[in-house]
Scaffold this motif. Structure first.
Motif, mmCIF file in Angstrom:
data_model
loop_
_atom_site.group_PDB
_atom_site.id
_atom_site.type_symbol
_atom_site.label_atom_id
_atom_site.label_comp_id
_atom_site.label_asym_id
_atom_site.label_seq_id
_atom_site.Cartn_x
_atom_site.Cartn_y
_atom_site.Cartn_z
ATOM 1 N N TYR A 140 37.415 -15.954 22.550
ATOM 2 C CA TYR A 140 37.004 -16.988 21.596
ATOM 3 C C TYR A 140 36.400 -18.183 22.343
ATOM 4 N N ASN A 141 37.081 -18.643 23.384
ATOM 5 C CA ASN A 141 36.596 -19.783 24.167
ATOM 6 C C ASN A 141 35.282 -19.476 24.874
ATOM 7 N N LEU B 279 32.504 -19.816 22.422
ATOM 8 C CA LEU B 279 32.185 -21.229 22.174
ATOM 9 C C LEU B 279 31.237 -21.792 23.232
ATOM 10 N N ARG C 25 27.235 -21.752 18.052
ATOM 11 C CA ARG C 25 28.567 -22.088 18.579
ATOM 12 C C ARG C 25 29.337 -22.956 17.597
ATOM 13 N N ASN C 26 29.677 -22.377 16.488
ATOM 14 C CA ASN C 26 30.438 -23.061 15.451
ATOM 15 C C ASN C 26 31.858 -22.499 15.481
ATOM 16 N N LYS C 27 32.825 -23.357 15.762
ATOM 17 C CA LYS C 27 34.223 -22.927 15.910
ATOM 18 C C LYS C 27 34.718 -22.121 14.705
ATOM 19 N N LYS D 85 35.704 -18.145 14.612
ATOM 20 C CA LYS D 85 37.055 -17.747 14.165
ATOM 21 C C LYS D 85 36.965 -16.801 12.965
#
Length: 185
Positions: free
Chosen positions: A77-78, A81, A88-90, A94
């Motif tokens: 996940y990181n 990002l 790169r939208n958190k 997710k």
């Protein structure tokens, strides 16, 4: 020169997408998942932005392998990002992971995601007969229903507009306008 739908620009990428993918019925779970991910990332952006980054998405998200994506770790996940090649939208990243988990759950329950999603249109595309840009809707009662059902199951970034764009992309609805060479009656 081919006459295409009003939204197609002179971009070769856009033309190829329109001519070879958009509105063509997709029954393969792998491709259905790819479009689900791409459409959810497109929310609030232009489709050409997503098309331009599609190969980067493919690389970053393991060729859209929903089994792998469903099991992504915090480290993966990181790293997503940090990947400048994708959006790169958190929350969208997710949601790609949780939507993959839910996709697997639907497969288990229905045998395939394809059976689940195509059941909304009795397994065959809705052929619309639009002649002008103004006639093509952004949402319909059916996209409202599918959106509501997907949200109830826990899916994210699946508002009615995203769902209708998804339906168009995977051929659940055929919205090629009557002046387009891909139009079918």
């Amino acid at each position: 020169m081919k006459n295409r739908c009003f939204w197609v620009t002179d971009s070769k990428l856009y033309q190829d997408y329109h001519d070879n993918e958009w509105g063509t019925p997709v029954y393969d779970d792998q491709t259905l998942f790819e479009f689900l991910i791409l459409e959810t990332f497109q929310a609030g952006l232009s489709w050409i932005t997503i098309l331009n980054k599609r190969e980067n998405f493919r690389k970053a998200f393991d060729d859209f392998d929903y089994h792998k994506i469903a099991a992504y770790s915090e480290n993966k996940y990181n790293s997503l990002l940090q990947d400048a090649g994708i959006i790169r939208n958190k929350l969208k990243i997710k949601s790609a992971i949780s939507n993959a988990q839910l996709f697997l759950k639907i497969q288990k329950e229905y045998g395939s995601f394809s059976k689940f999603i195509w059941n909304y249109v009795d397994g065959k595309p809705i052929l619309n007969q639009f002649t002008k840009r103004e006639e093509v809707p952004a949402t319909t009662d059916l996209s409202d229903k599918i959106s509501k059902d997907l949200k109830k199951l826990g899916f994210k970034f699946v508002g009615s507009t995203v769902v209708y764009a998804y339906m168009q992309a995977v051929g659940m609805v055929n919205d090629h306008t009557s002046d387009c060479f891909k139009y079918q009656t």
